[in-house]
Motif scaffolding. Sequence first.
Motif, mmCIF file in Angstrom:
data_model
loop_
_atom_site.group_PDB
_atom_site.id
_atom_site.type_symbol
_atom_site.label_atom_id
_atom_site.label_comp_id
_atom_site.label_asym_id
_atom_site.label_seq_id
_atom_site.Cartn_x
_atom_site.Cartn_y
_atom_site.Cartn_z
ATOM 1 N N ALA A 108 -51.077 -43.020 19.242
ATOM 2 C CA ALA A 108 -50.363 -42.789 20.677
ATOM 3 C C ALA A 108 -49.579 -41.402 20.459
ATOM 4 N N GLN A 109 -49.524 -40.809 19.133
ATOM 5 C CA GLN A 109 -49.021 -39.361 19.124
ATOM 6 C C GLN A 109 -50.332 -38.467 19.212
ATOM 7 N N LEU A 110 -51.220 -38.943 18.770
ATOM 8 C CA LEU A 110 -52.488 -38.165 18.706
ATOM 9 C C LEU A 110 -52.908 -38.089 20.091
ATOM 10 N N GLU A 111 -52.882 -39.207 20.874
ATOM 11 C CA GLU A 111 -53.523 -39.144 22.227
ATOM 12 C C GLU A 111 -52.510 -38.398 23.110
ATOM 13 N N THR A 112 -51.148 -38.363 23.040
ATOM 14 C CA THR A 112 -50.187 -37.549 23.766
ATOM 15 C C THR A 112 -50.555 -36.184 23.327
ATOM 16 N N LEU A 113 -50.430 -35.613 21.966
ATOM 17 C CA LEU A 113 -50.801 -34.384 21.725
ATOM 18 C C LEU A 113 -51.913 -33.609 22.267
ATOM 19 N N VAL A 121 -46.317 -43.908 27.604
ATOM 20 C CA VAL A 121 -47.500 -44.456 28.449
ATOM 21 C C VAL A 121 -48.683 -44.604 27.386
ATOM 22 N N SER A 122 -48.867 -43.727 26.396
ATOM 23 C CA SER A 122 -49.834 -43.755 25.377
ATOM 24 C C SER A 122 -49.436 -45.140 24.474
ATOM 25 N N ARG A 123 -48.213 -45.016 24.227
ATOM 26 C CA ARG A 123 -47.804 -46.320 23.206
ATOM 27 C C ARG A 123 -47.894 -47.591 23.878
ATOM 28 N N GLY A 124 -47.294 -47.534 25.268
ATOM 29 C CA GLY A 124 -47.385 -48.749 25.879
ATOM 30 C C GLY A 124 -48.445 -49.233 26.689
ATOM 31 N N GLY A 340 -45.507 -34.420 26.777
ATOM 32 C CA GLY A 340 -45.553 -35.763 26.554
ATOM 33 C C GLY A 340 -44.776 -36.325 25.358
ATOM 34 N N LEU A 341 -44.425 -35.591 24.432
ATOM 35 C CA LEU A 341 -43.565 -35.853 23.273
ATOM 36 C C LEU A 341 -42.221 -35.778 23.565
ATOM 37 N N SER A 342 -41.824 -35.532 24.762
ATOM 38 C CA SER A 342 -40.236 -35.134 25.253
ATOM 39 C C SER A 342 -39.990 -36.344 25.741
ATOM 40 N N PRO A 343 -38.818 -37.336 25.040
ATOM 41 C CA PRO A 343 -38.367 -38.577 25.215
ATOM 42 C C PRO A 343 -38.091 -38.338 26.988
ATOM 43 N N GLY A 344 -38.383 -39.346 27.779
ATOM 44 C CA GLY A 344 -37.858 -39.145 29.163
ATOM 45 C C GLY A 344 -38.830 -38.660 30.143
ATOM 46 N N SER A 345 -39.805 -37.915 29.616
ATOM 47 C CA SER A 345 -40.878 -37.414 30.529
ATOM 48 C C SER A 345 -41.754 -38.352 31.303
ATOM 49 N N GLN A 346 -41.847 -38.324 32.652
ATOM 50 C CA GLN A 346 -42.482 -39.183 33.526
ATOM 51 C C GLN A 346 -43.767 -38.882 33.671
ATOM 52 N N MET A 347 -44.066 -37.424 33.525
ATOM 53 C CA MET A 347 -45.500 -36.911 34.176
ATOM 54 C C MET A 347 -45.760 -35.672 33.118
ATOM 55 N N GLY A 348 -46.693 -35.435 32.420
ATOM 56 C CA GLY A 348 -47.210 -34.430 31.595
ATOM 57 C C GLY A 348 -47.974 -33.337 32.201
ATOM 58 N N PRO A 349 -48.427 -32.400 31.464
ATOM 59 C CA PRO A 349 -49.349 -31.457 31.899
ATOM 60 C C PRO A 349 -50.604 -31.862 32.193
#
Length: 500
Positions: A108-113, A121-124, A340-349
Amino acid sequence: MTTIDQTPGNLTALLPSVMKFLDREPALLIDGRWQPARSGETFVSRNPANGSTLAKIASGDAEDVDLAVKAARRAFKSGPWSRTKSSDRAQMLWKLADLITEHADELAQLETLDQGKPLNVSRGADIPGSAETFRYMAGWATKLTGKTIQVGAPGDFHSYTQLEPVGVVGQIVPWNFPLAMAAWKLAPALAAGCTVVLKPAENTPLTALRLGELIQEAGFPDGVVNIVTGFGDTAGAAIAQHPDIDKVAFTGSTGVGKSIVRAAIGNLKRVSLELGGKNPSIVMEDADLVAAIPGLIQGSFANSGQVCTAPSRIFVHGSVFEDVLAGLSDGARALKVGPGLSPGSQMGPVISERQLVSITEHIEGGVTAGAKVTAGGGRLGTEGYFVAPTVVSNVSNEMPIAREEIFGPVVVLSPFREIDDVLHMANDTQYGLTAQIWTQNVSNAHRMATRIDAGSIWVNGKSMDIALPFGGFKQSGWGQEKGVEGVEMYTRSKTVVVAL
Protein backbone atom coordinates in the motif's frame (compact mmCIF):
# COMPACT_ATOMS: atom_id res chain seq x y z
CA MET A 1 -11.62 26.69 -0.82
CA THR A 2 -9.57 23.57 -1.52
CA THR A 3 -6.01 23.66 -0.18
CA ILE A 4 -3.08 21.21 0.17
CA ASP A 5 -1.30 20.23 3.36
CA GLN A 6 2.30 19.32 2.46
CA THR A 7 3.65 19.53 6.03
CA PRO A 8 6.28 16.75 6.40
CA GLY A 9 5.18 16.04 9.96
CA ASN A 10 1.73 15.15 8.70
CA LEU A 11 3.00 12.35 6.45
CA THR A 12 2.97 8.66 7.34
CA ALA A 13 6.44 7.25 8.04
CA LEU A 14 7.68 4.67 5.55
CA LEU A 15 8.19 1.07 6.59
CA PRO A 16 11.83 -0.16 6.66
CA SER A 17 10.92 -2.79 4.05
CA VAL A 18 9.66 -0.03 1.74
CA MET A 19 12.86 1.97 2.17
CA LYS A 20 14.91 -1.14 1.42
CA PHE A 21 12.88 -1.91 -1.70
CA LEU A 22 13.31 1.63 -3.02
CA ASP A 23 17.08 1.24 -2.74
CA ARG A 24 17.20 -2.03 -4.69
CA GLU A 25 19.28 -2.32 -7.85
CA PRO A 26 17.27 -1.64 -11.04
CA ALA A 27 16.37 -5.03 -12.50
CA LEU A 28 13.98 -6.93 -14.75
CA LEU A 29 12.56 -10.35 -13.92
CA ILE A 30 13.40 -12.70 -16.79
CA ASP A 31 13.43 -16.49 -16.55
CA GLY A 32 13.41 -16.38 -12.76
CA ARG A 33 16.44 -14.10 -12.52
CA TRP A 34 16.58 -10.42 -11.62
CA GLN A 35 18.89 -8.78 -14.13
CA PRO A 36 19.67 -5.31 -15.46
CA ALA A 37 18.39 -4.19 -18.84
CA ARG A 38 20.70 -5.38 -21.61
CA SER A 39 21.36 -1.77 -22.54
CA GLY A 40 22.23 -0.86 -18.96
CA GLU A 41 19.79 2.05 -19.21
CA THR A 42 17.62 3.16 -16.29
CA PHE A 43 14.94 5.77 -15.61
CA VAL A 44 13.44 7.16 -12.42
CA SER A 45 10.07 6.62 -10.81
CA ARG A 46 8.79 9.89 -9.31
CA ASN A 47 6.49 10.73 -6.43
CA PRO A 48 3.60 12.72 -7.97
CA ALA A 49 2.97 14.45 -4.63
CA ASN A 50 6.23 16.40 -4.87
CA GLY A 51 8.10 15.33 -8.01
CA SER A 52 10.94 13.72 -6.07
CA THR A 53 12.78 10.60 -7.23
CA LEU A 54 11.55 7.39 -5.61
CA ALA A 55 13.73 4.75 -7.26
CA LYS A 56 15.80 3.89 -10.31
CA ILE A 57 14.10 1.48 -12.69
CA ALA A 58 15.64 -0.72 -15.38
CA SER A 59 14.71 0.51 -18.86
CA GLY A 60 13.94 -2.61 -20.85
CA ASP A 61 13.64 -2.59 -24.63
CA ALA A 62 13.14 -5.00 -27.54
CA GLU A 63 16.16 -7.14 -26.64
CA ASP A 64 14.92 -7.67 -23.09
CA VAL A 65 11.41 -8.41 -24.32
CA ASP A 66 12.81 -11.03 -26.68
CA LEU A 67 14.66 -12.75 -23.82
CA ALA A 68 11.50 -12.68 -21.73
CA VAL A 69 9.40 -14.15 -24.54
CA LYS A 70 11.91 -16.94 -25.07
CA ALA A 71 11.80 -17.73 -21.34
CA ALA A 72 7.99 -17.70 -21.35
CA ARG A 73 7.91 -19.97 -24.41
CA ARG A 74 10.23 -22.50 -22.78
CA ALA A 75 8.17 -22.51 -19.61
CA PHE A 76 4.99 -22.98 -21.61
CA LYS A 77 6.14 -25.64 -24.06
CA SER A 78 8.78 -27.73 -22.31
CA GLY A 79 9.29 -26.37 -18.79
CA PRO A 80 7.57 -27.40 -15.59
CA TRP A 81 4.57 -25.14 -16.23
CA SER A 82 3.54 -27.33 -19.16
CA ARG A 83 3.24 -30.26 -16.75
CA THR A 84 1.71 -28.37 -13.82
CA LYS A 85 -1.75 -29.62 -12.88
CA SER A 86 -4.61 -27.17 -12.70
CA SER A 87 -4.99 -27.85 -8.98
CA ASP A 88 -1.34 -26.92 -8.45
CA ARG A 89 -1.83 -23.69 -10.42
CA ALA A 90 -4.76 -22.91 -8.16
CA GLN A 91 -2.67 -23.47 -5.04
CA MET A 92 0.08 -21.17 -6.30
CA LEU A 93 -2.43 -18.43 -7.09
CA TRP A 94 -3.95 -18.77 -3.64
CA LYS A 95 -0.50 -18.68 -2.05
CA LEU A 96 0.26 -15.49 -3.97
CA ALA A 97 -2.96 -13.94 -2.68
CA ASP A 98 -1.93 -14.84 0.88
CA LEU A 99 1.47 -13.20 0.34
CA ILE A 100 -0.18 -10.03 -0.96
CA THR A 101 -2.31 -9.95 2.18
CA GLU A 102 0.72 -10.59 4.38
CA HIS A 103 2.61 -7.68 2.80
CA ALA A 104 -0.41 -5.40 2.38
CA ASP A 105 0.97 -2.48 4.40
CA GLU A 106 4.21 -2.48 2.42
CA LEU A 107 2.43 -2.76 -0.95
CA ALA A 108 0.00 0.00 0.00
CA GLN A 109 2.82 2.43 0.79
CA LEU A 110 4.60 1.60 -2.46
CA GLU A 111 1.36 2.08 -4.42
CA THR A 112 0.62 5.43 -2.79
CA LEU A 113 4.17 6.70 -3.23
CA ASP A 114 4.28 5.74 -6.89
CA GLN A 115 0.72 6.57 -7.96
CA GLY A 116 -0.36 9.25 -5.51
CA LYS A 117 -3.70 7.92 -4.27
CA PRO A 118 -4.59 8.19 -0.56
CA LEU A 119 -3.01 5.49 1.57
CA ASN A 120 -6.34 4.40 3.04
CA VAL A 121 -7.55 3.69 -0.52
CA SER A 122 -4.46 1.67 -1.40
CA ARG A 123 -4.64 -0.24 1.89
CA GLY A 124 -8.40 -0.62 2.05
CA ALA A 125 -9.29 -1.27 -1.59
CA ASP A 126 -6.48 -1.74 -4.11
CA ILE A 127 -4.32 -4.21 -2.20
CA PRO A 128 -7.08 -6.45 -0.76
CA GLY A 129 -8.88 -6.27 -4.10
CA SER A 130 -5.77 -7.54 -5.85
CA ALA A 131 -5.49 -10.45 -3.41
CA GLU A 132 -9.15 -11.28 -3.96
CA THR A 133 -8.60 -11.30 -7.74
CA PHE A 134 -5.96 -14.02 -7.40
CA ARG A 135 -8.19 -16.03 -5.04
CA TYR A 136 -11.19 -15.78 -7.34
CA MET A 137 -9.23 -16.78 -10.42
CA ALA A 138 -7.58 -19.64 -8.52
CA GLY A 139 -11.04 -21.19 -8.35
CA TRP A 140 -11.40 -21.16 -12.13
CA ALA A 141 -8.11 -23.00 -12.73
CA THR A 142 -9.81 -26.36 -12.06
CA LYS A 143 -13.10 -25.56 -13.79
CA LEU A 144 -12.19 -24.84 -17.41
CA THR A 145 -13.90 -27.63 -19.30
CA GLY A 146 -15.04 -28.45 -22.82
CA LYS A 147 -18.23 -30.20 -23.89
CA THR A 148 -19.37 -33.22 -25.86
CA ILE A 149 -21.26 -32.57 -29.10
CA GLN A 150 -23.81 -34.78 -30.82
CA VAL A 151 -23.01 -34.94 -34.55
CA GLY A 152 -25.97 -35.04 -36.95
CA ALA A 153 -24.03 -36.13 -40.04
CA PRO A 154 -24.02 -39.80 -41.14
CA GLY A 155 -21.58 -42.00 -39.27
CA ASP A 156 -20.72 -42.84 -35.68
CA PHE A 157 -18.56 -40.22 -33.99
CA HIS A 158 -17.45 -39.17 -30.54
CA SER A 159 -16.96 -35.39 -30.69
CA TYR A 160 -15.89 -32.98 -28.00
CA THR A 161 -14.15 -29.67 -27.37
CA GLN A 162 -11.39 -28.89 -24.93
CA LEU A 163 -10.10 -25.57 -23.65
CA GLU A 164 -6.36 -25.01 -23.88
CA PRO A 165 -4.23 -22.07 -22.73
CA VAL A 166 -3.66 -19.67 -25.59
CA GLY A 167 0.12 -19.66 -24.99
CA VAL A 168 2.56 -16.83 -24.30
CA VAL A 169 0.80 -13.61 -23.38
CA GLY A 170 2.09 -10.05 -23.41
CA GLN A 171 0.34 -7.84 -20.87
CA ILE A 172 0.61 -4.05 -20.72
CA VAL A 173 -1.02 -2.41 -17.69
CA PRO A 174 -1.78 1.25 -16.86
CA TRP A 175 -0.74 3.61 -14.08
CA ASN A 176 -4.09 4.42 -12.48
CA PHE A 177 -4.48 1.10 -10.60
CA PRO A 178 -1.02 -0.46 -10.97
CA LEU A 179 -1.29 -3.53 -8.74
CA ALA A 180 -5.00 -4.15 -9.29
CA MET A 181 -4.64 -4.02 -13.08
CA ALA A 182 -1.64 -6.34 -12.94
CA ALA A 183 -3.78 -8.76 -10.93
CA TRP A 184 -6.67 -8.46 -13.41
CA LYS A 185 -4.29 -9.50 -16.18
CA LEU A 186 -2.01 -12.02 -14.48
CA ALA A 187 -4.50 -14.03 -12.44
CA PRO A 188 -6.76 -15.29 -15.28
CA ALA A 189 -3.82 -15.91 -17.61
CA LEU A 190 -2.04 -18.03 -15.00
CA ALA A 191 -5.26 -19.81 -14.04
CA ALA A 192 -5.72 -20.79 -17.70
CA GLY A 193 -2.14 -22.12 -17.92
CA CYS A 194 -0.53 -19.34 -19.96
CA THR A 195 2.88 -17.79 -19.39
CA VAL A 196 3.32 -14.03 -19.29
CA VAL A 197 5.54 -11.12 -20.17
CA LEU A 198 4.21 -8.20 -18.10
CA LYS A 199 5.05 -4.55 -18.74
CA PRO A 200 3.91 -2.17 -16.00
CA ALA A 201 3.41 1.50 -16.78
CA GLU A 202 6.65 3.46 -16.68
CA ASN A 203 5.05 5.92 -14.23
CA THR A 204 4.15 3.23 -11.69
CA PRO A 205 6.42 0.15 -11.82
CA LEU A 206 7.06 -0.38 -8.10
CA THR A 207 4.25 -2.69 -6.98
CA ALA A 208 4.58 -4.83 -10.12
CA LEU A 209 8.25 -5.37 -9.31
CA ARG A 210 7.45 -6.23 -5.69
CA LEU A 211 4.72 -8.56 -6.95
CA GLY A 212 7.38 -10.30 -9.05
CA GLU A 213 9.29 -11.11 -5.87
CA LEU A 214 6.14 -12.48 -4.27
CA ILE A 215 5.41 -14.56 -7.38
CA GLN A 216 8.78 -16.23 -6.95
CA GLU A 217 8.11 -16.76 -3.24
CA ALA A 218 4.74 -18.35 -4.08
CA GLY A 219 6.55 -21.06 -6.05
CA PHE A 220 5.78 -20.23 -9.68
CA PRO A 221 8.42 -21.83 -11.92
CA ASP A 222 11.04 -19.72 -13.66
CA GLY A 223 9.85 -18.09 -16.85
CA VAL A 224 6.14 -18.32 -16.08
CA VAL A 225 5.95 -14.61 -15.18
CA ASN A 226 8.51 -12.22 -16.62
CA ILE A 227 8.43 -8.50 -15.81
CA VAL A 228 9.99 -5.99 -18.19
CA THR A 229 9.86 -2.36 -17.10
CA GLY A 230 10.32 0.29 -19.75
CA PHE A 231 8.54 2.72 -22.02
CA GLY A 232 5.61 2.20 -24.32
CA ASP A 233 7.43 3.03 -27.53
CA THR A 234 10.23 0.57 -26.73
CA ALA A 235 9.22 -2.31 -24.45
CA GLY A 236 5.48 -1.94 -25.10
CA ALA A 237 5.90 -1.78 -28.87
CA ALA A 238 8.22 -4.80 -28.79
CA ILE A 239 5.57 -6.82 -26.97
CA ALA A 240 2.85 -5.83 -29.44
CA GLN A 241 5.02 -6.72 -32.43
CA HIS A 242 6.75 -9.85 -31.17
CA PRO A 243 6.09 -12.81 -33.50
CA ASP A 244 6.23 -15.41 -30.71
CA ILE A 245 3.61 -13.80 -28.47
CA ASP A 246 0.21 -15.43 -28.93
CA LYS A 247 -1.94 -12.76 -27.30
CA VAL A 248 -1.64 -9.17 -26.09
CA ALA A 249 -3.83 -7.78 -23.31
CA PHE A 250 -3.75 -4.01 -22.90
CA THR A 251 -5.42 -1.45 -20.67
CA GLY A 252 -4.93 2.21 -21.53
CA SER A 253 -5.89 4.88 -24.01
CA THR A 254 -7.87 4.25 -27.16
CA GLY A 255 -5.10 5.73 -29.31
CA VAL A 256 -2.47 3.33 -27.98
CA GLY A 257 -4.96 0.46 -28.26
CA LYS A 258 -5.31 1.13 -31.96
CA SER A 259 -1.53 1.10 -32.39
CA ILE A 260 -1.38 -2.29 -30.66
CA VAL A 261 -3.98 -3.66 -33.07
CA ARG A 262 -1.86 -2.49 -36.02
CA ALA A 263 1.29 -4.00 -34.50
CA ALA A 264 -0.44 -7.35 -33.90
CA ILE A 265 -1.12 -7.88 -37.60
CA GLY A 266 2.29 -9.49 -38.11
CA ASN A 267 1.36 -12.86 -36.64
CA LEU A 268 -2.36 -12.13 -36.15
CA LYS A 269 -1.96 -12.51 -32.41
CA ARG A 270 -5.09 -12.25 -30.33
CA VAL A 271 -5.74 -8.84 -28.79
CA SER A 272 -7.95 -7.78 -25.89
CA LEU A 273 -8.31 -4.10 -25.06
CA GLU A 274 -9.77 -2.16 -22.15
CA LEU A 275 -9.69 1.42 -23.36
CA GLY A 276 -11.11 4.87 -22.69
CA GLY A 277 -14.48 6.10 -21.61
CA LYS A 278 -16.55 9.25 -21.41
CA ASN A 279 -19.22 7.77 -19.23
CA PRO A 280 -22.72 9.19 -18.84
CA SER A 281 -24.52 9.34 -15.50
CA ILE A 282 -28.22 10.14 -15.71
CA VAL A 283 -30.01 11.65 -12.72
CA MET A 284 -33.79 11.32 -13.14
CA GLU A 285 -36.33 13.61 -11.51
CA ASP A 286 -37.25 10.92 -8.97
CA ALA A 287 -33.63 10.08 -8.02
CA ASP A 288 -32.72 9.77 -4.36
CA LEU A 289 -30.36 12.74 -4.23
CA VAL A 290 -29.20 11.82 -0.72
CA ALA A 291 -27.60 8.75 -2.33
CA ALA A 292 -26.93 10.11 -5.82
CA ILE A 293 -24.89 13.22 -4.96
CA PRO A 294 -22.36 11.44 -2.69
CA GLY A 295 -22.21 8.59 -5.21
CA LEU A 296 -21.41 11.02 -8.00
CA ILE A 297 -18.78 12.81 -5.92
CA GLN A 298 -17.11 9.51 -5.09
CA GLY A 299 -17.26 8.24 -8.65
CA SER A 300 -16.08 11.50 -10.18
CA PHE A 301 -13.15 12.34 -7.92
CA ALA A 302 -11.89 8.99 -6.63
CA ASN A 303 -8.30 8.40 -7.72
CA SER A 304 -8.21 12.06 -8.79
CA GLY A 305 -10.68 11.24 -11.56
CA GLN A 306 -8.11 8.97 -13.21
CA VAL A 307 -10.61 6.15 -13.61
CA CYS A 308 -11.87 4.84 -16.93
CA THR A 309 -15.32 4.24 -15.37
CA ALA A 310 -15.68 7.73 -13.83
CA PRO A 311 -19.08 9.38 -14.48
CA SER A 312 -17.49 12.31 -16.29
CA ARG A 313 -20.68 13.39 -18.12
CA ILE A 314 -23.59 13.97 -15.76
CA PHE A 315 -27.04 14.55 -17.26
CA VAL A 316 -29.55 15.87 -14.73
CA HIS A 317 -33.30 16.30 -15.12
CA GLY A 318 -34.15 19.98 -15.22
CA SER A 319 -36.39 19.78 -12.16
CA VAL A 320 -33.43 18.81 -9.91
CA PHE A 321 -30.53 20.27 -11.89
CA GLU A 322 -29.77 23.19 -9.57
CA ASP A 323 -29.89 20.94 -6.51
CA VAL A 324 -27.46 18.44 -8.04
CA LEU A 325 -25.14 21.17 -9.33
CA ALA A 326 -25.00 22.82 -5.91
CA GLY A 327 -24.49 19.49 -4.14
CA LEU A 328 -21.67 18.40 -6.44
CA SER A 329 -19.97 21.78 -6.29
CA ASP A 330 -20.15 21.93 -2.49
CA GLY A 331 -18.90 18.36 -2.25
CA ALA A 332 -16.00 19.03 -4.59
CA ARG A 333 -14.91 22.09 -2.61
CA ALA A 334 -15.11 20.13 0.66
CA LEU A 335 -12.74 17.35 -0.44
CA LYS A 336 -9.38 17.32 1.34
CA VAL A 337 -6.67 17.23 -1.32
CA GLY A 338 -3.13 16.31 -0.35
CA PRO A 339 -0.30 13.78 -0.57
CA GLY A 340 -1.48 10.21 -0.40
CA LEU A 341 0.60 9.59 2.72
CA SER A 342 -1.04 12.48 4.55
CA PRO A 343 -3.69 11.14 6.97
CA GLY A 344 -7.12 12.42 6.03
CA SER A 345 -6.35 13.06 2.36
CA GLN A 346 -9.37 12.23 0.25
CA MET A 347 -7.82 12.99 -3.13
CA GLY A 348 -4.17 12.88 -4.13
CA PRO A 349 -2.26 14.34 -7.07
CA VAL A 350 -2.64 13.36 -10.70
CA ILE A 351 0.08 11.11 -12.04
CA SER A 352 2.43 13.55 -13.77
CA GLU A 353 3.14 17.08 -14.93
CA ARG A 354 2.06 16.04 -18.41
CA GLN A 355 -1.30 14.85 -17.13
CA LEU A 356 -1.75 18.01 -15.07
CA VAL A 357 -1.16 20.20 -18.12
CA SER A 358 -3.58 18.15 -20.23
CA ILE A 359 -6.33 18.41 -17.60
CA THR A 360 -5.97 22.14 -17.06
CA GLU A 361 -5.92 22.77 -20.81
CA HIS A 362 -9.23 20.90 -21.12
CA ILE A 363 -10.73 23.08 -18.39
CA GLU A 364 -9.46 26.27 -20.00
CA GLY A 365 -10.79 25.14 -23.37
CA GLY A 366 -14.21 24.53 -21.88
CA VAL A 367 -14.32 28.00 -20.33
CA THR A 368 -13.27 29.54 -23.63
CA ALA A 369 -16.13 27.67 -25.33
CA GLY A 370 -18.63 29.11 -22.85
CA ALA A 371 -18.71 26.56 -20.02
CA LYS A 372 -18.94 27.76 -16.41
CA VAL A 373 -16.73 26.44 -13.60
CA THR A 374 -18.69 26.17 -10.34
CA ALA A 375 -15.98 24.45 -8.27
CA GLY A 376 -12.23 24.05 -8.68
CA GLY A 377 -10.90 25.02 -12.06
CA GLY A 378 -7.16 24.45 -12.11
CA ARG A 379 -3.91 23.56 -10.43
CA LEU A 380 -3.48 23.59 -6.66
CA GLY A 381 -0.17 24.81 -5.26
CA THR A 382 3.21 24.73 -6.97
CA GLU A 383 4.68 21.48 -5.58
CA GLY A 384 3.47 18.16 -6.93
CA TYR A 385 0.76 17.57 -9.52
CA PHE A 386 -2.45 18.58 -7.77
CA VAL A 387 -5.65 19.61 -9.57
CA ALA A 388 -8.66 20.95 -7.70
CA PRO A 389 -11.83 18.81 -7.96
CA THR A 390 -13.66 20.63 -10.74
CA VAL A 391 -17.35 20.89 -11.62
CA VAL A 392 -18.36 22.50 -14.91
CA SER A 393 -21.86 23.48 -16.07
CA ASN A 394 -23.35 25.33 -19.04
CA VAL A 395 -21.95 22.58 -21.25
CA SER A 396 -23.26 21.41 -24.60
CA ASN A 397 -22.70 17.88 -25.85
CA GLU A 398 -20.63 19.23 -28.76
CA MET A 399 -17.90 20.85 -26.64
CA PRO A 400 -14.55 19.01 -26.48
CA ILE A 401 -14.73 19.09 -22.68
CA ALA A 402 -17.91 17.00 -22.97
CA ARG A 403 -16.58 14.63 -25.62
CA GLU A 404 -12.90 13.97 -24.91
CA GLU A 405 -11.66 11.74 -22.12
CA ILE A 406 -9.95 14.13 -19.68
CA PHE A 407 -8.87 11.46 -17.16
CA GLY A 408 -8.76 13.87 -14.25
CA PRO A 409 -10.99 15.31 -11.49
CA VAL A 410 -13.34 17.11 -13.88
CA VAL A 411 -17.07 16.52 -14.39
CA VAL A 412 -19.48 18.32 -16.71
CA LEU A 413 -23.20 18.74 -16.04
CA SER A 414 -25.99 19.22 -18.56
CA PRO A 415 -29.77 19.43 -18.01
CA PHE A 416 -32.39 17.39 -19.87
CA ARG A 417 -36.18 17.05 -19.93
CA GLU A 418 -37.12 13.92 -21.89
CA ILE A 419 -35.79 10.36 -21.65
CA ASP A 420 -35.34 10.06 -25.40
CA ASP A 421 -33.23 13.21 -25.43
CA VAL A 422 -30.93 12.13 -22.62
CA LEU A 423 -30.47 8.66 -24.11
CA HIS A 424 -29.45 10.25 -27.40
CA MET A 425 -26.90 12.45 -25.60
CA ALA A 426 -25.63 9.54 -23.52
CA ASN A 427 -24.99 7.46 -26.64
CA ASP A 428 -23.57 10.36 -28.67
CA THR A 429 -19.95 9.40 -28.03
CA GLN A 430 -17.23 7.24 -29.54
CA TYR A 431 -17.00 5.38 -26.23
CA GLY A 432 -19.20 2.75 -24.64
CA LEU A 433 -17.62 1.63 -21.39
CA THR A 434 -20.02 2.29 -18.51
CA ALA A 435 -23.12 4.29 -17.61
CA GLN A 436 -25.05 5.11 -14.45
CA ILE A 437 -28.75 5.65 -13.89
CA TRP A 438 -30.15 7.24 -10.76
CA THR A 439 -33.90 6.63 -10.43
CA GLN A 440 -36.47 5.01 -8.17
CA ASN A 441 -38.57 3.90 -11.14
CA VAL A 442 -37.49 0.32 -11.79
CA SER A 443 -39.25 0.15 -15.16
CA ASN A 444 -37.39 3.22 -16.42
CA ALA A 445 -34.15 1.79 -15.11
CA HIS A 446 -34.50 -1.42 -17.10
CA ARG A 447 -35.72 0.34 -20.26
CA MET A 448 -32.87 2.82 -20.18
CA ALA A 449 -30.26 0.15 -19.41
CA THR A 450 -31.34 -1.70 -22.55
CA ARG A 451 -31.00 1.39 -24.72
CA ILE A 452 -27.67 2.71 -23.44
CA ASP A 453 -24.77 1.52 -25.59
CA ALA A 454 -22.24 0.60 -22.91
CA GLY A 455 -20.70 -2.56 -21.50
CA SER A 456 -21.68 -2.00 -17.86
CA ILE A 457 -24.77 -0.23 -16.57
CA TRP A 458 -25.06 0.66 -12.88
CA VAL A 459 -28.36 1.67 -11.33
CA ASN A 460 -28.32 3.63 -8.03
CA GLY A 461 -24.82 2.43 -7.20
CA LYS A 462 -21.73 0.74 -8.56
CA SER A 463 -19.92 -2.57 -8.17
CA MET A 464 -16.64 -3.67 -9.72
CA ASP A 465 -16.68 -7.11 -8.10
CA ILE A 466 -14.21 -9.53 -9.65
CA ALA A 467 -17.04 -11.94 -10.52
CA LEU A 468 -18.68 -9.40 -12.86
CA PRO A 469 -17.47 -9.40 -16.49
CA PHE A 470 -16.17 -5.98 -17.51
CA GLY A 471 -15.54 -4.60 -20.98
CA GLY A 472 -16.62 -1.82 -23.28
CA PHE A 473 -18.39 -1.31 -26.58
CA LYS A 474 -17.40 0.85 -29.56
CA GLN A 475 -13.96 2.44 -29.04
CA SER A 476 -13.85 1.46 -25.38
CA GLY A 477 -12.34 -1.92 -26.13
CA TRP A 478 -12.46 -5.55 -27.20
CA GLY A 479 -13.26 -8.44 -24.90
CA GLN A 480 -14.19 -8.73 -21.24
CA GLU A 481 -12.05 -9.05 -18.14
CA LYS A 482 -13.05 -10.54 -14.78
CA GLY A 483 -15.55 -13.33 -14.24
CA VAL A 484 -15.34 -16.56 -16.18
CA GLU A 485 -15.20 -14.49 -19.38
CA GLY A 486 -11.91 -13.05 -18.18
CA VAL A 487 -10.37 -16.53 -17.85
CA GLU A 488 -11.77 -17.88 -21.11
CA MET A 489 -10.17 -14.92 -22.89
CA TYR A 490 -6.84 -16.67 -22.24
CA THR A 491 -7.96 -20.00 -23.70
CA ARG A 492 -8.59 -21.45 -27.13
CA SER A 493 -11.17 -24.08 -27.96
CA LYS A 494 -10.08 -27.20 -29.83
CA THR A 495 -12.55 -29.59 -31.48
CA VAL A 496 -11.76 -33.31 -31.47
CA VAL A 497 -13.74 -35.80 -33.59
CA VAL A 498 -13.16 -39.56 -33.31
CA ALA A 499 -14.79 -41.95 -35.78
CA LEU A 500 -15.99 -45.00 -33.83
